[in-house]
Design a protein around this motif. Sequence first.
Motif, PDB file in Angstrom:
ATOM      1  N   THR A  28       0.840  -1.211   0.000  1.00 18.25           N
ATOM      2  CA  THR A  28       0.000   0.000   0.000  1.00 18.25           C
ATOM      3  C   THR A  28       0.873   1.258   0.000  1.00 18.25           C
ATOM      4  N   ASN A  29       2.042   1.206   0.648  1.00 20.65           N
ATOM      5  CA  ASN A  29       2.943   2.373   0.617  1.00 20.65           C
ATOM      6  C   ASN A  29       3.408   2.649  -0.816  1.00 20.65           C
ATOM      7  N   ASP A  30       3.824   1.594  -1.531  1.00 25.20           N
ATOM      8  CA  ASP A  30       4.344   1.785  -2.894  1.00 25.20           C
ATOM      9  C   ASP A  30       3.241   2.312  -3.815  1.00 25.20           C
ATOM     10  N   THR A  52       1.326  -8.559  -1.356  1.00 27.18           N
ATOM     11  CA  THR A  52       2.293  -9.571  -1.795  1.00 27.18           C
ATOM     12  C   THR A  52       3.721  -9.139  -1.481  1.00 27.18           C
ATOM     13  N   ASN A  53       3.907  -7.842  -1.219  1.00 21.62           N
ATOM     14  CA  ASN A  53       5.256  -7.336  -0.960  1.00 21.62           C
ATOM     15  C   ASN A  53       5.226  -6.276   0.141  1.00 21.62           C
ATOM     16  N   GLY A  54       4.489  -6.571   1.231  1.00 24.54           N
ATOM     17  CA  GLY A  54       4.435  -5.627   2.348  1.00 24.54           C
ATOM     18  C   GLY A  54       5.826  -5.507   2.938  1.00 24.54           C
ATOM     19  N   HIS A  55       6.277  -4.280   3.182  1.00 26.54           N
ATOM     20  CA  HIS A  55       7.629  -4.189   3.724  1.00 26.54           C
ATOM     21  C   HIS A  55       7.741  -3.243   4.907  1.00 26.54           C
ATOM     22  N   GLY A  56       8.819  -3.448   5.654  1.00 23.58           N
ATOM     23  CA  GLY A  56       9.101  -2.650   6.835  1.00 23.58           C
ATOM     24  C   GLY A  56      10.351  -1.826   6.595  1.00 23.58           C
ATOM     25  N   GLY A  59      14.741  -2.807   4.586  1.00 25.51           N
ATOM     26  CA  GLY A  59      14.571  -3.905   3.631  1.00 25.51           C
ATOM     27  C   GLY A  59      13.877  -5.139   4.191  1.00 25.51           C
ATOM     28  N   ARG A  60      13.288  -5.026   5.379  1.00 21.36           N
ATOM     29  CA  ARG A  60      12.632  -6.209   5.956  1.00 21.36           C
ATOM     30  C   ARG A  60      11.205  -6.344   5.417  1.00 21.36           C
ATOM     31  N   SER A  61      10.656  -7.556   5.480  1.00 23.50           N
ATOM     32  CA  SER A  61       9.313  -7.724   4.933  1.00 23.50           C
ATOM     33  C   SER A  61       8.284  -7.724   6.071  1.00 23.50           C
ATOM     34  N   ASN A 114       8.835   2.104  16.130  1.00 26.70           N
ATOM     35  CA  ASN A 114       7.671   1.974  15.248  1.00 26.70           C
ATOM     36  C   ASN A 114       6.876   0.692  15.423  1.00 26.70           C
ATOM     37  N   ASP A 115       7.041   0.011  16.550  1.00 28.19           N
ATOM     38  CA  ASP A 115       6.306  -1.240  16.728  1.00 28.19           C
ATOM     39  C   ASP A 115       5.246  -1.113  17.815  1.00 28.19           C
ATOM     40  N   LEU A 116       4.058  -1.659  17.543  1.00 25.01           N
ATOM     41  CA  LEU A 116       3.065  -1.817  18.598  1.00 25.01           C
ATOM     42  C   LEU A 116       3.266  -3.205  19.189  1.00 25.01           C
ATOM     43  N   GLY A 124       1.938  -4.955  15.557  1.00 23.25           N
ATOM     44  CA  GLY A 124       1.933  -4.245  14.273  1.00 23.25           C
ATOM     45  C   GLY A 124       3.146  -3.351  14.159  1.00 23.25           C
ATOM     46  N   GLY A 125       3.286  -2.762  12.964  1.00 21.47           N
ATOM     47  CA  GLY A 125       4.441  -1.891  12.740  1.00 21.47           C
ATOM     48  C   GLY A 125       4.067  -0.735  11.813  1.00 21.47           C
ATOM     49  N   ILE A 126       4.932   0.253  11.790  1.00 22.66           N
ATOM     50  CA  ILE A 126       4.690   1.477  11.025  1.00 22.66           C
ATOM     51  C   ILE A 126       5.899   1.756  10.152  1.00 22.66           C
ATOM     52  N   LEU A 127       5.624   2.145   8.914  1.00 20.32           N
ATOM     53  CA  LEU A 127       6.704   2.537   8.001  1.00 20.32           C
ATOM     54  C   LEU A 127       6.363   3.913   7.439  1.00 20.32           C
ATOM     55  N   THR A 128       7.122   4.933   7.833  1.00 25.12           N
ATOM     56  CA  THR A 128       6.883   6.271   7.279  1.00 25.12           C
ATOM     57  C   THR A 128       7.919   6.552   6.195  1.00 25.12           C
ATOM     58  N   GLY A 144       2.524   4.271   6.628  1.00 27.09           N
ATOM     59  CA  GLY A 144       1.973   2.936   6.342  1.00 27.09           C
ATOM     60  C   GLY A 144       1.940   2.124   7.617  1.00 27.09           C
ATOM     61  N   ILE A 145       0.809   1.476   7.853  1.00 27.25           N
ATOM     62  CA  ILE A 145       0.661   0.723   9.101  1.00 27.25           C
ATOM     63  C   ILE A 145       0.136  -0.675   8.795  1.00 27.25           C
ATOM     64  N   GLY A 146       0.721  -1.654   9.429  1.00 27.49           N
ATOM     65  CA  GLY A 146       0.190  -3.011   9.358  1.00 27.49           C
ATOM     66  C   GLY A 146      -0.106  -3.473  10.769  1.00 27.49           C
ATOM     67  N   ILE A 147      -1.348  -3.901  11.035  1.00 25.45           N
ATOM     68  CA  ILE A 147      -1.698  -4.414  12.365  1.00 25.45           C
ATOM     69  C   ILE A 147      -2.353  -5.792  12.197  1.00 25.45           C
ATOM     70  N   ASN A 148      -1.830  -6.769  12.941  1.00 26.20           N
ATOM     71  CA  ASN A 148      -2.425  -8.104  12.918  1.00 26.20           C
ATOM     72  C   ASN A 148      -3.774  -8.037  13.617  1.00 26.20           C
ATOM     73  N   CYS A 149      -4.807  -8.501  12.942  1.00 27.45           N
ATOM     74  CA  CYS A 149      -6.138  -8.292  13.511  1.00 27.45           C
ATOM     75  C   CYS A 149      -6.778  -9.578  14.009  1.00 27.45           C
ATOM     76  N   MET A 163       6.891 -14.506  18.245  1.00 31.23           N
ATOM     77  CA  MET A 163       7.083 -13.061  18.488  1.00 31.23           C
ATOM     78  C   MET A 163       5.928 -12.185  18.006  1.00 31.23           C
ATOM     79  N   ALA A 164       4.861 -12.789  17.457  1.00 30.83           N
ATOM     80  CA  ALA A 164       3.767 -11.970  16.924  1.00 30.83           C
ATOM     81  C   ALA A 164       2.464 -12.278  17.648  1.00 30.83           C
ATOM     82  N   CYS A 165       1.575 -11.294  17.700  1.00 33.16           N
ATOM     83  CA  CYS A 165       0.231 -11.522  18.236  1.00 33.16           C
ATOM     84  C   CYS A 165      -0.762 -10.703  17.423  1.00 33.16           C
TER      85      CYS A 165
HETATM   86  C1  BT5 Z   1       7.644  -2.709  10.457  1.00 35.25           C
HETATM   87  O1  BT5 Z   1       8.925  -2.829   9.997  1.00 35.25           O
HETATM   88  O2  BT5 Z   1       7.157  -3.303  11.396  1.00 35.25           O
HETATM   89  C2  BT5 Z   1       6.777  -1.788   9.613  1.00 35.25           C
HETATM   90  C3  BT5 Z   1       5.715  -2.564   8.907  1.00 35.25           C
HETATM   91  C4  BT5 Z   1       4.834  -1.672   8.090  1.00 35.25           C
HETATM   92  C5  BT5 Z   1       3.870  -2.490   7.291  1.00 35.25           C
HETATM   93  C6  BT5 Z   1       2.850  -1.611   6.621  1.00 35.25           C
HETATM   94  S1  BT5 Z   1       1.544  -2.551   5.962  1.00 35.25           S
HETATM   95  C7  BT5 Z   1       0.956  -1.206   5.080  1.00 35.25           C
HETATM   96  C8  BT5 Z   1       2.188  -0.495   4.535  1.00 35.25           C
HETATM   97  N1  BT5 Z   1       2.629  -1.068   3.291  1.00 35.25           N
HETATM   98  C9  BT5 Z   1       3.863  -1.598   3.373  1.00 35.25           C
HETATM   99  O3  BT5 Z   1       4.484  -2.163   2.454  1.00 35.25           O
HETATM  100  N2  BT5 Z   1       4.331  -1.418   4.634  1.00 35.25           N
HETATM  101  C10 BT5 Z   1       3.365  -0.742   5.475  1.00 35.25           C
HETATM  102  P1  BT5 Z   1      10.149  -3.353  10.837  1.00 35.25           P
HETATM  103  O4  BT5 Z   1      10.282  -2.595  12.116  1.00 35.25           O
HETATM  104  O5  BT5 Z   1      11.286  -3.308   9.869  1.00 35.25           O
HETATM  105  O6  BT5 Z   1       9.780  -4.839  11.203  1.00 35.25           O
HETATM  106  C11 BT5 Z   1       9.821  -5.887  10.290  1.00 35.25           C
HETATM  107  C12 BT5 Z   1       9.981  -7.173  11.096  1.00 35.25           C
HETATM  108  O7  BT5 Z   1       8.760  -7.457  11.811  1.00 35.25           O
HETATM  109  C13 BT5 Z   1      10.234  -8.412  10.245  1.00 35.25           C
HETATM  110  O8  BT5 Z   1      11.607  -8.569   9.983  1.00 35.25           O
HETATM  111  C14 BT5 Z   1       9.658  -9.533  11.124  1.00 35.25           C
HETATM  112  O9  BT5 Z   1      10.611  -9.906  12.112  1.00 35.25           O
HETATM  113  C15 BT5 Z   1       8.530  -8.863  11.856  1.00 35.25           C
HETATM  114  N3  BT5 Z   1       7.232  -9.087  11.205  1.00 35.25           N
HETATM  115  C16 BT5 Z   1       6.965  -9.200   9.887  1.00 35.25           C
HETATM  116  N4  BT5 Z   1       5.644  -9.355   9.679  1.00 35.25           N
HETATM  117  C17 BT5 Z   1       5.052  -9.344  10.899  1.00 35.25           C
HETATM  118  C18 BT5 Z   1       3.710  -9.454  11.351  1.00 35.25           C
HETATM  119  N5  BT5 Z   1       2.675  -9.591  10.520  1.00 35.25           N
HETATM  120  N6  BT5 Z   1       3.488  -9.396  12.683  1.00 35.25           N
HETATM  121  C19 BT5 Z   1       4.505  -9.242  13.560  1.00 35.25           C
HETATM  122  N7  BT5 Z   1       5.791  -9.143  13.191  1.00 35.25           N
HETATM  123  C20 BT5 Z   1       6.058  -9.177  11.878  1.00 35.25           C
END
Ligand code: BT5
Length: 265
Positions: A28-30, A52-56, A59-61, A114-116, A124-128, A144-149, A163-165
Amino acid sequence: MQERIQKLLPGDYPWGELYEYHETLGSTNDYLKVLAKNGAPEGTAIMAGYQTNGHGRLGRSFHSPEGDGVYLSILLRPGCAPTDLMHLTCAAAVAMAKAVEHACGFAPGIKWTNDLVVGRKKLGGILTELGFTPKGQLSYAIVGIGINCRQRQEDFPEELREMACSCSMIAGRGIAPERLAAAMLFSLHQMSQTLLTGKEAMLDAYRSRCVTLGKEVSVVRGEEIRRGKALDITPDGGLLVEFGPGEIREVSSGEVSIRGMYGYV
Ligand code: BT5
């Protein structure tokens, strides 16, 4: 889904027409970045049922399975210098913690930056990301925010299971993604209204929710790992770390990750 979310947004939410839901996107960010470069207005928001390519960061996914989470990006055009927006990720984290509290009835903590989190697990996590004009002025900011629901623990892939909830796991009942998404949009709009004027109050709210403060942490910068104690959050959203007697330094989130001494938090 689009209509369900729109129905749940309060009547005074001014960006209701600027919201788009897609079943599947790469990220969604891209996607929003392309719209931003083509002049989309502040408040444009993109949500996907599945990425399909959500990222943090770094370079993490970000694992974004279908229907289980909220994957949302919103466009801001604050019209300020980029240096006045250093606290944006912190502001978004506070806003998202409030949204979860409102929609799910529990208060997540924030792991700097940036982590909840809840307990030792990531919710969840946040990518600005910022965009600039050719002259180097700030053109837009995307949060951009992703929260596990509604995942159950066994739904997470093995590498994340410990490590996730998800919101449903913590609340002990099913949480509908549309309810959480509406709360997130509303909270992001509120955040945007005080982003440049309410920084001190926001930082205090951040500090009070931040689980990293007071803890022993490992600061990971590439191959280098240094241990220290997290002391405070700076006005720019950096983390003040005491590495040894008299050695107190600010670390910024673009360059390092933080690990607790006994695991992820
Ligand atoms: C983040 O990065 O946590 C920021 C994630 C942002 C995602 C949103 S979704 C909408 C928007 N579109 C995008 O493409 N991105 C944003 P970071 O702090 O780098 O953490 C990534 C790490 O979190 C990974 O290396 C895993 O260890 C862990 N992880 C990945 N998916 C996870 C999930 N669903 N729940 C919990 N941990 C996760």
